[in-house]
Design an enzyme around this catalytic site. Structure first.
Site, mmCIF file in Angstrom:
data_model
loop_
_atom_site.group_PDB
_atom_site.id
_atom_site.type_symbol
_atom_site.label_atom_id
_atom_site.label_comp_id
_atom_site.label_asym_id
_atom_site.label_seq_id
_atom_site.Cartn_x
_atom_site.Cartn_y
_atom_site.Cartn_z
ATOM 1 C CB SER A 10 -0.945 0.013 1.215
ATOM 2 O OG SER A 10 -0.209 0.006 2.433
ATOM 3 C CB SER A 137 18.007 0.923 0.181
ATOM 4 O OG SER A 137 18.453 2.257 0.273
ATOM 5 C CE1 TYR A 150 15.280 0.773 4.730
ATOM 6 C CE2 TYR A 150 16.965 1.874 3.412
ATOM 7 C CZ TYR A 150 15.719 1.284 3.520
ATOM 8 O OH TYR A 150 14.908 1.207 2.421
#
Length: 239
Positions: A10, A137, A150
């Site tokens: 989403s 990423s 991350y």
């Protein structure tokens, strides 16, 4: 019609991937955790456009809940396309990073990958055709200040991608990772203004979610059957 599950479906990049996979003729399962209403709206949009879509709601960090939700999905048939897109940020410079910030990011990006992928692998293998695409990423390739957690989680995902590709290659299942740079989504709001993007990105613009989705769709296609174990960057020549 192949069934495709997109975790974090989403969100900005996830929604673009869902729309593109549906346009390619797949039945798309839009996953959400807290964004159930957004997922339902996206699935409705896809159906109104003539596509096929449903939703799945579970927390990828909850192994038992994820297994139960996936068991329900598998009752309707194997998932042959899996896009592990769910991820969060909890940025802080490392000396000031809390254990909770570290754990939460690693839990979603890395443990979430295991919790979702492992139960779906054997049913996928039985069909002798599958596509697993992990969304990573540029931070995992070049590092980024304030994102040790991350970068570490996504870097580990790269290693897992390569190893899993070796395990599944002989059964017609490919495993790849896509590493976006700066993409126009809500996750970059307040982090990169136009001037900063021009300094950082040689193409002098942010990428569009649809451009990431096009790459994912190719990797999920028949045409990408000989591409596996790769980390593919999409970052406007940043690195």
């Amino acid at each position: 019609m192949k069934r495709a599950l997109v975790t974090g479906g989403s969100g900005g990049i996830g929604a673009a991937i869902c729309r593109r996979l549906a346009a390619d003729g797949h039945h798309v399962i839009v996953h959400a955790n807290r964004g159930r209403d957004r997922a339902a709206a996206l699935a409705g949009e896809i159906r109104e456009a003539g596509g096929s879509a449903g939703i799945a709601v579970f927390d990828v960090t909850d192994r038992a809940a994820t297994a139960a939700a996936l068991a329900e999905l598998l009752d309707e048939g194997p998932v042959q396309i899996l896009v592990n897109n769910a991820g969060i940020h909890a940025d802080a410079v490392f000396p000031g990073m809390s254990g909770e910030q570290w754990d939460s990011v690693v839990d979603v990006s890395l443990n979430g990958f295991f919790n979702v992928t492992q139960p779906l692998t054997l049913p996928m293998l039985r069909t002798r055709w599958g596509r697993i695409v992990n969304i990573s990423s540029v931070a995992a390739l070049a590092g980024n200040r304030g994102q040790v957690n991350y970068s570490a989680a996504k870097g580990a995902l790269h290693a897992a991608t390569r190893s899993l590709a070796l395990e599944l290659a002989s059964r017609g299942v490919t495993v790849n990772a896509v590493a976006p740079g700066i993409i126009e989504t809500g996750m970059i709001d307040g982090s990169f203004d136009t001037d900063a993007i021009r300094r950082i990105v040689p193409m002098q613009r942010a990428g569009r979610p649809e451009e990431v989705a096009d790459l994912v769709a190719f990797l999920a296609s028949e045409q990408a059957g000989y591409i596996s174990g790769q980390i593919i960057s999409i970052n406007g020549a940043m690195i």
